[in-house]
Design a protein around this motif. Sequence first.
Motif, PDB file in Angstrom:
ATOM      1  N   GLN A 203      -5.765 -20.889 -21.621  1.00  0.00           N
ATOM      2  CA  GLN A 203      -7.074 -20.981 -20.657  1.00  0.00           C
ATOM      3  C   GLN A 203      -7.252 -19.490 -19.881  1.00  0.00           C
ATOM      4  N   GLY A 204      -6.192 -18.877 -20.112  1.00  0.00           N
ATOM      5  CA  GLY A 204      -6.203 -17.348 -19.228  1.00  0.00           C
ATOM      6  C   GLY A 204      -5.950 -16.452 -20.107  1.00  0.00           C
ATOM      7  N   GLU A 205      -5.293 -15.288 -19.820  1.00  0.00           N
ATOM      8  CA  GLU A 205      -5.022 -14.094 -20.582  1.00  0.00           C
ATOM      9  C   GLU A 205      -3.424 -14.101 -20.813  1.00  0.00           C
ATOM     10  N   ASN A 206      -3.015 -14.386 -22.048  1.00  0.00           N
ATOM     11  CA  ASN A 206      -1.718 -14.172 -22.084  1.00  0.00           C
ATOM     12  C   ASN A 206      -1.368 -13.358 -23.365  1.00  0.00           C
ATOM     13  N   ALA A 207      -0.500 -12.432 -22.952  1.00  0.00           N
ATOM     14  CA  ALA A 207      -0.151 -11.344 -23.521  1.00  0.00           C
ATOM     15  C   ALA A 207       0.131 -11.354 -25.190  1.00  0.00           C
ATOM     16  N   GLN A 208       0.852 -12.302 -25.227  1.00  0.00           N
ATOM     17  CA  GLN A 208       1.451 -12.760 -26.696  1.00  0.00           C
ATOM     18  C   GLN A 208       0.386 -13.317 -27.657  1.00  0.00           C
ATOM     19  N   ALA A 209      -0.353 -14.257 -26.915  1.00  0.00           N
ATOM     20  CA  ALA A 209      -1.598 -14.868 -27.576  1.00  0.00           C
ATOM     21  C   ALA A 209      -2.468 -13.852 -28.188  1.00  0.00           C
ATOM     22  N   ARG A 210      -2.612 -12.823 -27.142  1.00  0.00           N
ATOM     23  CA  ARG A 210      -3.717 -11.870 -27.325  1.00  0.00           C
ATOM     24  C   ARG A 210      -3.215 -10.849 -28.681  1.00  0.00           C
ATOM     25  N   ALA A 211      -2.002 -10.720 -28.530  1.00  0.00           N
ATOM     26  CA  ALA A 211      -1.269  -9.688 -29.606  1.00  0.00           C
ATOM     27  C   ALA A 211      -1.345 -10.639 -30.985  1.00  0.00           C
ATOM     28  N   VAL A 212      -1.254 -11.851 -30.882  1.00  0.00           N
ATOM     29  CA  VAL A 212      -1.491 -12.624 -32.108  1.00  0.00           C
ATOM     30  C   VAL A 212      -2.906 -12.347 -32.743  1.00  0.00           C
ATOM     31  N   ALA A 213      -3.755 -12.776 -31.668  1.00  0.00           N
ATOM     32  CA  ALA A 213      -5.166 -12.632 -31.807  1.00  0.00           C
ATOM     33  C   ALA A 213      -5.523 -11.239 -32.535  1.00  0.00           C
ATOM     34  N   ASP A 214      -4.802 -10.087 -32.003  1.00  0.00           N
ATOM     35  CA  ASP A 214      -5.317  -8.755 -32.634  1.00  0.00           C
ATOM     36  C   ASP A 214      -4.757  -8.711 -33.929  1.00  0.00           C
ATOM     37  N   VAL A 215      -3.826  -9.428 -34.290  1.00  0.00           N
ATOM     38  CA  VAL A 215      -3.160  -9.192 -35.817  1.00  0.00           C
ATOM     39  C   VAL A 215      -4.055  -9.994 -36.495  1.00  0.00           C
TER      40      VAL A 215
END
Length: 355
Positions: A58-70
């Motif tokens: 629901q917010g900005e999560n660093a690990q989820a963002r890194a997964v999305a970047d991949v």
Amino acid sequence: MSRLAAAAVTLTFMAAGCSSVNPTAADPAPDEPSSIRVATFNASLNRPAPGQLVTDLQGENAQARAVADVIVANSPDVLLVNEFDYSGDDAVRLFNDNYLDGQYRYSFTAPVNTGVDSGLDLDKDSALGGPGDAWGFGQFPGQYGMVVYSKFPIATESVRTFQNFLWKDMPDSLLPRDYYGDVSDALRLSSKSHWDVPIDVNGTTLHVLASHPTPPSFDGPEDRNGKRNHDEIRLSADYISGADYLYDDKGVRGGLDEGASFVMLGDQNSDPVDGDSVAGAIAQVLDLPRVQDPAPTSDGHGTDTADFADPTPGDLRVDYVLPSDDLTVLDSQVYWPNQAEHPSDHRLVWADLEI
């Protein structure tokens, strides 16, 4: 969008394991070849408590963002994500909308066995409850679940799941009855689930066979997890071969129809050569006449797809994209960036297929 010569269809909304089509442009003719990228990624989007993944997304999560970047860097048209906690459609929607720019208009997810209490003492600790007594190891129902994202329509009504298939019903299985004793007949085979998710690629049905067998470790001399891993992989092999002993969660018997196009995806927790899996576990699939093994590689890491602890078990090939023999493999790779930190101990694997 997809690597199609013509425009792809779009959709007005996603639903849990359900989708509805709203085309905006004409699709290619059904016999026109289409190139699509199919990928699998154990993204380690599991959390220690129920609902935490939803909160994080629901917010900005660093690990989820890194997964999305991949994922964005590889832009698959069809994607299986392993270790994505099941919470109905909530986390699925949030990850797509908040992290993947809404690019996946179709998805499928469903309950899994991890964390679902069996009511039995499966781990032999003389106590009931806890992750070791769940049908699949997990702290809560749905931990380590999975989701299929797709840019093509999913035939949700035709999805087959095998969450409840009993281990005892596999002929000549490796079920360790000496260890489990009286509860042997109650055991479910799949540690998460096995899915057949049919996807409509411009009039051609592609069956996405998704699974995530248990690691063949964290047990004793009885090798219960190694034997379960072997037989979970065998379930996929037998399904591809059309075995009539199989039954899905709706009671429909049999495996895949002869000649159907498919791609088997997932973290199989089995290396063809190294690691702790029972000898020949993944070979049960790799050696099938209908299965192609593109054996994707990355610079400096060969075919390895997981960066595990050194020296044991070390880097292994455990994640697979295995298309049927009627599909043309145009390219295939393991995405292994040179960055020091990665959001998961697994790497994304993809194959470009001509349908």
